[in-house]
Motif scaffolding. Sequence first.
Motif, PDB file in Angstrom:
ATOM      1  N   VAL A   1       6.564 -10.606  -1.333  1.00  0.00           N
ATOM      2  CA  VAL A   1       6.234 -10.197   0.032  1.00  0.00           C
ATOM      3  C   VAL A   1       6.515  -8.706   0.181  1.00  0.00           C
ATOM      4  O   VAL A   1       7.594  -8.231  -0.171  1.00  0.00           O
ATOM      5  N   ILE A   2       5.556  -7.990   0.695  1.00  0.00           N
ATOM      6  CA  ILE A   2       5.690  -6.552   0.956  1.00  0.00           C
ATOM      7  C   ILE A   2       5.427  -6.336   2.446  1.00  0.00           C
ATOM      8  O   ILE A   2       4.468  -6.883   2.990  1.00  0.00           O
ATOM      9  N   LYS A   3       6.297  -5.527   3.070  1.00  0.00           N
ATOM     10  CA  LYS A   3       6.212  -5.364   4.522  1.00  0.00           C
ATOM     11  C   LYS A   3       5.933  -3.915   4.909  1.00  0.00           C
ATOM     12  O   LYS A   3       6.442  -2.989   4.275  1.00  0.00           O
ATOM     13  N   CYS A   4       5.157  -3.762   5.974  1.00  0.00           N
ATOM     14  CA  CYS A   4       4.849  -2.438   6.507  1.00  0.00           C
ATOM     15  C   CYS A   4       4.971  -2.431   8.020  1.00  0.00           C
ATOM     16  O   CYS A   4       4.680  -3.441   8.672  1.00  0.00           O
TER      17      CYS A   4
ATOM     18  N   ASN B   1      -5.920  -0.449  14.579  1.00  0.00           N
ATOM     19  CA  ASN B   1      -6.541  -1.776  14.658  1.00  0.00           C
ATOM     20  C   ASN B   1      -7.096  -2.264  13.329  1.00  0.00           C
ATOM     21  O   ASN B   1      -7.788  -3.280  13.268  1.00  0.00           O
ATOM     22  N   TYR B   2      -6.831  -1.530  12.267  1.00  0.00           N
ATOM     23  CA  TYR B   2      -7.343  -1.927  10.952  1.00  0.00           C
ATOM     24  C   TYR B   2      -6.265  -1.687   9.920  1.00  0.00           C
ATOM     25  O   TYR B   2      -5.696  -0.585   9.854  1.00  0.00           O
ATOM     26  N   PHE B   3      -5.990  -2.730   9.090  1.00  0.00           N
ATOM     27  CA  PHE B   3      -4.838  -2.685   8.189  1.00  0.00           C
ATOM     28  C   PHE B   3      -5.252  -3.214   6.814  1.00  0.00           C
ATOM     29  O   PHE B   3      -5.218  -4.418   6.560  1.00  0.00           O
ATOM     30  N   PRO B   4      -5.624  -2.316   5.905  1.00  0.00           N
ATOM     31  CA  PRO B   4      -5.998  -2.743   4.557  1.00  0.00           C
ATOM     32  C   PRO B   4      -4.827  -2.642   3.588  1.00  0.00           C
ATOM     33  O   PRO B   4      -3.851  -1.918   3.822  1.00  0.00           O
TER      34      PRO B   4
ATOM     35  N   VAL C   1       1.042  -1.029  -8.311  1.00  0.00           N
ATOM     36  CA  VAL C   1       1.566  -0.451  -7.077  1.00  0.00           C
ATOM     37  C   VAL C   1       0.653  -0.881  -5.932  1.00  0.00           C
ATOM     38  O   VAL C   1      -0.571  -0.773  -6.039  1.00  0.00           O
ATOM     39  N   TYR C   2       1.257  -1.368  -4.873  1.00  0.00           N
ATOM     40  CA  TYR C   2       0.514  -1.830  -3.704  1.00  0.00           C
ATOM     41  C   TYR C   2       0.768  -0.881  -2.536  1.00  0.00           C
ATOM     42  O   TYR C   2       1.915  -0.531  -2.253  1.00  0.00           O
ATOM     43  N   PHE C   3      -0.312  -0.481  -1.869  1.00  0.00           N
ATOM     44  CA  PHE C   3      -0.216   0.400  -0.708  1.00  0.00           C
ATOM     45  C   PHE C   3      -0.761  -0.306   0.523  1.00  0.00           C
ATOM     46  O   PHE C   3      -1.859  -0.885   0.483  1.00  0.00           O
ATOM     47  N   CYS C   4      -0.020  -0.237   1.617  1.00  0.00           N
ATOM     48  CA  CYS C   4      -0.564  -0.648   2.898  1.00  0.00           C
ATOM     49  C   CYS C   4      -1.093   0.592   3.608  1.00  0.00           C
ATOM     50  O   CYS C   4      -0.773   1.719   3.225  1.00  0.00           O
ATOM     51  N   ALA C   5      -1.922   0.380   4.611  1.00  0.00           N
ATOM     52  CA  ALA C   5      -2.485   1.501   5.356  1.00  0.00           C
ATOM     53  C   ALA C   5      -2.878   1.035   6.750  1.00  0.00           C
ATOM     54  O   ALA C   5      -3.001  -0.168   7.008  1.00  0.00           O
TER      55      ALA C   5
END
Lengths: 112, 113
Positions: free
Chosen positions: A20-23, A31-34, A87-91
């Motif tokens: 689980v990765i949290k941002c 309104n948009y979260f990739p 590596v995982y990136f949220c945005a």
Amino acid sequence: GENVEQHPSTLSVQEGDSAVIKCTYSDSASNYFPWYKQELGKRPQLIIDIRSNVGEKKDQRIAVTLNKTAKHFSLHITETQPEDSAVYFCAASTGTASKLTFGTGTRLQVTL
Amino acid sequence: GAGVSQSPSNKVTEKGKDVELRCDPISGHTALYWYRQSLGQGLEFLIYFQGNSAPDKSGLPSDRFSAERTGGSVSTLTIQRTQQEDSAVYLCASSLVQNYGYTFGSGTRLTVV
């Protein structure tokens, strides 16, 4: 401007376990979260995204949840496999064709 | 084209020289973005073009950096008087107006020696 914080910076799990990765984000207009996955030496690739009118989205072993009230969203990977190591990136962004503000990344290591 | 194309893939330059990095977006994508990724770091926004609108240059780190987009397609990022701290991978991405998601190019790895 928007600020996106991401935790943890590194995550090690055994094959088959969940990750689980949290941002969190600061701009309530977002309104948009990739989520992007970047393997070593490769380009970031979109793996899943969610828009603010949806609370959860699933695609096979990956899912993303969004809590607009708390302004946080999470990536869940079940039954992890060695090929999930990356590596995982949220945005986050505020609309169509708007710039994305990225988190600082989470290095996921799936061990055998 | 089938994807976002960037050139060169690698560039080594001497400190103080100017460099130009090129991005060819997916055909029909009206939005184009430049990001910078230093070794082991996240993605730092540089500049964003959307159609014929004025570009969002808010991420450019100094006046040594500039970018243009000709004919609504190909973009060039120019770094003048390069410094060692400019060493990074420069990533370009494009998207459709109607589509939120980016497609990234493979990047240009810039090394300033």
